[in-house]
Enzyme design. Structure first.
Site, PDB file in Angstrom:
ATOM      1  N   SER A  20       0.941  -1.038   0.098  1.00  0.00           N
ATOM      2  CA  SER A  20       0.032   0.485  -0.278  1.00  0.00           C
ATOM      3  C   SER A  20       0.829   1.040  -0.037  1.00  0.00           C
ATOM      4  O   SER A  20       1.574   1.105   0.735  1.00  0.00           O
ATOM      5  CB  SER A  20      -1.072  -0.523   1.164  1.00  0.00           C
ATOM      6  OG  SER A  20      -1.013   1.109   1.594  1.00  0.00           O
ATOM      7  N   HIS A  45      -0.777  -1.463  -4.693  1.00  0.00           N
ATOM      8  CA  HIS A  45      -2.217  -0.998  -3.980  1.00  0.00           C
ATOM      9  C   HIS A  45      -2.122   1.222  -3.541  1.00  0.00           C
ATOM     10  O   HIS A  45      -1.460   1.264  -2.560  1.00  0.00           O
ATOM     11  CB  HIS A  45      -2.536  -1.402  -2.636  1.00  0.00           C
ATOM     12  CG  HIS A  45      -4.147  -0.517  -2.259  1.00  0.00           C
ATOM     13  ND1 HIS A  45      -5.222  -1.503  -2.137  1.00  0.00           N
ATOM     14  CD2 HIS A  45      -3.886  -0.020  -0.801  1.00  0.00           C
ATOM     15  CE1 HIS A  45      -6.034  -1.133  -1.709  1.00  0.00           C
ATOM     16  NE2 HIS A  45      -5.411   0.044  -0.354  1.00  0.00           N
ATOM     17  N   ASP A  47      -3.955   4.337  -1.660  1.00  0.00           N
ATOM     18  CA  ASP A  47      -4.607   4.286  -1.252  1.00  0.00           C
ATOM     19  C   ASP A  47      -5.343   6.268  -1.428  1.00  0.00           C
ATOM     20  O   ASP A  47      -4.443   7.354  -0.860  1.00  0.00           O
ATOM     21  CB  ASP A  47      -4.415   4.423   0.364  1.00  0.00           C
ATOM     22  CG  ASP A  47      -4.507   3.051   0.761  1.00  0.00           C
ATOM     23  OD1 ASP A  47      -5.602   2.214   0.886  1.00  0.00           O
ATOM     24  OD2 ASP A  47      -3.994   2.211   0.959  1.00  0.00           O
ATOM     25  N   MET A  49      -7.417   9.374  -0.554  1.00  0.00           N
ATOM     26  CA  MET A  49      -8.218   9.687   0.749  1.00  0.00           C
ATOM     27  C   MET A  49      -8.787  11.329   0.772  1.00  0.00           C
ATOM     28  O   MET A  49      -7.981  11.786   0.274  1.00  0.00           O
ATOM     29  CB  MET A  49      -7.855   9.726   2.082  1.00  0.00           C
ATOM     30  CG  MET A  49      -7.329   8.058   2.514  1.00  0.00           C
ATOM     31  SD  MET A  49      -6.524   8.137   4.021  1.00  0.00           S
ATOM     32  CE  MET A  49      -6.236   6.642   3.528  1.00  0.00           C
ATOM     33  N   HIS A  78      -7.693   1.779  -4.646  1.00  0.00           N
ATOM     34  CA  HIS A  78      -8.803   2.145  -3.410  1.00  0.00           C
ATOM     35  C   HIS A  78      -9.259   3.350  -3.102  1.00  0.00           C
ATOM     36  O   HIS A  78      -8.402   4.016  -2.384  1.00  0.00           O
ATOM     37  CB  HIS A  78      -8.084   1.528  -2.319  1.00  0.00           C
ATOM     38  CG  HIS A  78      -8.850   1.622  -1.035  1.00  0.00           C
ATOM     39  ND1 HIS A  78      -8.397   0.721  -0.070  1.00  0.00           N
ATOM     40  CD2 HIS A  78     -10.338   1.467  -1.295  1.00  0.00           C
ATOM     41  CE1 HIS A  78      -8.970   1.053   1.053  1.00  0.00           C
ATOM     42  NE2 HIS A  78     -10.632   1.358   0.643  1.00  0.00           N
ATOM     43  N   MET A  80     -10.558   6.069  -0.777  1.00  0.00           N
ATOM     44  CA  MET A  80     -11.755   6.449  -0.154  1.00  0.00           C
ATOM     45  C   MET A  80     -11.974   8.229   0.100  1.00  0.00           C
ATOM     46  O   MET A  80     -11.923   8.210   1.114  1.00  0.00           O
ATOM     47  CB  MET A  80     -10.829   6.217   1.023  1.00  0.00           C
ATOM     48  CG  MET A  80     -10.746   5.018   0.762  1.00  0.00           C
ATOM     49  SD  MET A  80      -8.930   4.656   2.429  1.00  0.00           S
ATOM     50  CE  MET A  80      -8.073   4.414   1.195  1.00  0.00           C
ATOM     51  N   MET A 149     -12.343  -4.346   4.581  1.00  0.00           N
ATOM     52  CA  MET A 149     -11.680  -3.579   5.479  1.00  0.00           C
ATOM     53  C   MET A 149     -11.466  -3.662   6.770  1.00  0.00           C
ATOM     54  O   MET A 149     -11.862  -4.412   7.580  1.00  0.00           O
ATOM     55  CB  MET A 149     -11.933  -2.636   5.611  1.00  0.00           C
ATOM     56  CG  MET A 149     -11.729  -1.092   4.536  1.00  0.00           C
ATOM     57  SD  MET A 149     -10.573  -0.971   3.930  1.00  0.00           S
ATOM     58  CE  MET A 149      -9.573  -0.114   4.996  1.00  0.00           C
ATOM     59  N   PHE A 155      -6.345   5.090   7.732  1.00  0.00           N
ATOM     60  CA  PHE A 155      -4.659   5.401   8.657  1.00  0.00           C
ATOM     61  C   PHE A 155      -4.261   4.131   8.175  1.00  0.00           C
ATOM     62  O   PHE A 155      -4.901   2.974   8.620  1.00  0.00           O
ATOM     63  CB  PHE A 155      -4.739   5.421  10.129  1.00  0.00           C
ATOM     64  CG  PHE A 155      -5.776   6.599   9.982  1.00  0.00           C
ATOM     65  CD1 PHE A 155      -4.209   8.492   9.952  1.00  0.00           C
ATOM     66  CD2 PHE A 155      -6.815   7.750  10.337  1.00  0.00           C
ATOM     67  CE1 PHE A 155      -4.972   9.559   9.995  1.00  0.00           C
ATOM     68  CE2 PHE A 155      -7.737   9.062  10.554  1.00  0.00           C
ATOM     69  CZ  PHE A 155      -6.296  10.295  10.284  1.00  0.00           C
ATOM     70  N   GLY A 156      -2.876   3.698   8.195  1.00  0.00           N
ATOM     71  CA  GLY A 156      -2.004   2.834   8.376  1.00  0.00           C
ATOM     72  C   GLY A 156      -2.083   2.453  10.197  1.00  0.00           C
ATOM     73  O   GLY A 156      -1.567   3.787   9.942  1.00  0.00           O
ATOM     74  N   ASP A 183      -7.579  -5.481   3.142  1.00  0.00           N
ATOM     75  CA  ASP A 183      -6.425  -4.345   3.791  1.00  0.00           C
ATOM     76  C   ASP A 183      -7.205  -4.039   4.996  1.00  0.00           C
ATOM     77  O   ASP A 183      -7.460  -3.672   5.062  1.00  0.00           O
ATOM     78  CB  ASP A 183      -7.050  -3.542   3.140  1.00  0.00           C
ATOM     79  CG  ASP A 183      -6.438  -1.868   2.664  1.00  0.00           C
ATOM     80  OD1 ASP A 183      -5.428  -2.348   3.233  1.00  0.00           O
ATOM     81  OD2 ASP A 183      -7.149  -0.878   2.024  1.00  0.00           O
ATOM     82  N   GLY A 184      -5.709  -3.738   6.096  1.00  0.00           N
ATOM     83  CA  GLY A 184      -5.566  -3.457   7.414  1.00  0.00           C
ATOM     84  C   GLY A 184      -5.351  -4.210   8.405  1.00  0.00           C
ATOM     85  O   GLY A 184      -5.692  -4.951   8.488  1.00  0.00           O
ATOM     86  N   GLY A 185      -3.992  -3.713   8.747  1.00  0.00           N
ATOM     87  CA  GLY A 185      -3.703  -4.366  10.411  1.00  0.00           C
ATOM     88  C   GLY A 185      -3.103  -6.161   9.398  1.00  0.00           C
ATOM     89  O   GLY A 185      -3.006  -6.783  10.066  1.00  0.00           O
ATOM     90  N   GLY A 205       0.828  -2.777   4.188  1.00  0.00           N
ATOM     91  CA  GLY A 205       1.786  -1.225   4.234  1.00  0.00           C
ATOM     92  C   GLY A 205       2.162  -1.334   5.761  1.00  0.00           C
ATOM     93  O   GLY A 205       3.572  -1.314   4.975  1.00  0.00           O
ATOM     94  N   SER A 206       2.133  -0.975   6.251  1.00  0.00           N
ATOM     95  CA  SER A 206       3.343  -0.671   7.207  1.00  0.00           C
ATOM     96  C   SER A 206       4.241  -2.002   7.437  1.00  0.00           C
ATOM     97  O   SER A 206       5.155  -2.260   8.206  1.00  0.00           O
ATOM     98  CB  SER A 206       2.618  -0.280   8.934  1.00  0.00           C
ATOM     99  OG  SER A 206       1.425  -1.236   9.455  1.00  0.00           O
TER     100      SER A 206
HETATM  101  C1  DX5 Z   1      -5.865   2.172   4.978  1.00  0.00           C
HETATM  102  C2  DX5 Z   1      -5.375   2.232   3.624  1.00  0.00           C
HETATM  103  C3  DX5 Z   1      -4.299   0.576   3.993  1.00  0.00           C
HETATM  104  C4  DX5 Z   1      -3.567   0.975   4.643  1.00  0.00           C
HETATM  105  C5  DX5 Z   1      -3.139  -0.405   5.164  1.00  0.00           C
HETATM  106  O1  DX5 Z   1      -7.229   2.646   5.191  1.00  0.00           O
HETATM  107  O2  DX5 Z   1      -6.755   1.473   3.268  1.00  0.00           O
HETATM  108  O3  DX5 Z   1      -4.718   0.783   2.747  1.00  0.00           O
HETATM  109  O4  DX5 Z   1      -2.788   1.859   4.067  1.00  0.00           O
HETATM  110  O5  DX5 Z   1      -2.111   0.074   6.081  1.00  0.00           O
HETATM  111  P1  DX5 Z   1      -1.330  -1.182   7.069  1.00  0.00           P
HETATM  112  O6  DX5 Z   1      -1.194  -2.686   6.394  1.00  0.00           O
HETATM  113  O7  DX5 Z   1      -0.250  -0.578   7.879  1.00  0.00           O
HETATM  114  O8  DX5 Z   1      -2.449  -1.499   7.847  1.00  0.00           O
HETATM  115 ZN    ZN Z   2      -6.147   0.915   1.021  1.00  0.00          ZN
END
Ligand code: DX5
Ligand code: ZN
Length: 232
Positions: A20, A45, A47, A49, A78, A80, A149, A155-156, A183-185, A205-206
């Site tokens: 991401s 991917h 993001d 926003m 994606h 948002m 999600m 947020f990541g 997607d997420g965590g 992401g992270s």
């Molecule tokens: C959150 C994003 C994700 C995010 C994932 O709104 O859609 O794509 O960057 O980051 P991690 O893997 O750190 O949750």
């Molecule tokens: Zn995303």
């Protein structure tokens, strides 16, 4: 490749780990993309926003267009953003291959999915952790991909919400044609459960961008997902 071909390619290639581009070094996009390509990633991917649908604000069409010039990898966008129907054409023209919109962000879900497909991109529906699969049940036939999600969009770096797992299973049951994305965590501690629940695309992401060695991280996560899938 058209959006449809990208969709088939990703399904064949699953499990696919998608970095991401939220926490990457935007001052050095070219080097980041080159490092990710060398790490063997199969898609990126993105993001987007808008500071309205979600409190955070990231980037729009110019960054998608810049990435399009830097890589031939499929771009999974994606959105948002509120009322994405206003912008799907712009993102397609900027180079998006898959465009995913949030069910919570529009009153024109069906029309917008149709618009994305008519443009030639793959059309995805995303749902936040508080939105049940039943809320999009009638629209599943109109999409190519469902993004579940596992954190609230925005947020990541947020912790994985387990409710996503039952939702992936429900989507697998109700819409076997749709590509399932989580997607997420997603990290080494959570990716296997996601794979067992039916996820095919894993947005990370992270857990990638906090590591110095992208290839080892991407490979390690892909192997965990592939191993868990075999056990099902
Ligand atoms: C959150 C994003 C994700 C995010 C994932 O709104 O859609 O794509 O960057 O980051 P991690 O893997 O750190 O949750
Ligand atoms: Zn995303």
């Amino acid at each position: 490749m058209s959006g449809r071909q990208h969709f088939e390619f990703l399904r064949e290639a699953a499990p696919v780990v998608l970095p991401s581009l939220l926490m990457c070094d935007f001052g050095n996009l070219q080097a980041e993309v080159a490092r990710l390509e060398e790490a063997g990633v199969k898609s990126l991917h993105l993001d987007v926003m808008d500071g309205s649908f979600v409190p955070n604000f990231t980037y729009g069409m110019p960054i998608v267009a810049a990435l399009r010039k830097l890589t031939d990898l499929p771009l999974d966008v994606h959105l948002m953003i509120d009322r994405p129907e206003r912008y799907v054409r712009h993102f397609y023209e900027a180079g998006a291959d898959l465009i995913t919109i949030h069910a919570e962000a529009t009153e024109q879900l069906e029309q917008t999915l149709g618009q994305i497909q008519a443009l030639g991109a793959g059309a995805g529906i995303a749902i936040n952790p508080d939105t049940p699969v039943s809320a999009i049940r009638d629209q599943l036939k109109n999409c190519d991909l469902v993004l579940v999600m596992s954190v609230p969009a925005g947020f990541g770096g947020q912790p994985f919400d387990d409710r996503a797992l039952a939702k992936l299973e429900e989507v697998r049951e109700l819409a076997p044609h749709a590509l399932r994305e989580i997607d997420g965590g997603v990290n080494a501690a959570t990716i296997e459960r996601c794979a067992k629940a039916g996820a095919e695309l894993f947005v990370v992401g992270s857990a990638i961008f906090s590591q110095a060695d992208y290839p080892a991280t991407v490979r390690g996560l892909t192997e965990l997902a592939a191993g868990a899938k075999k056990q099902v």
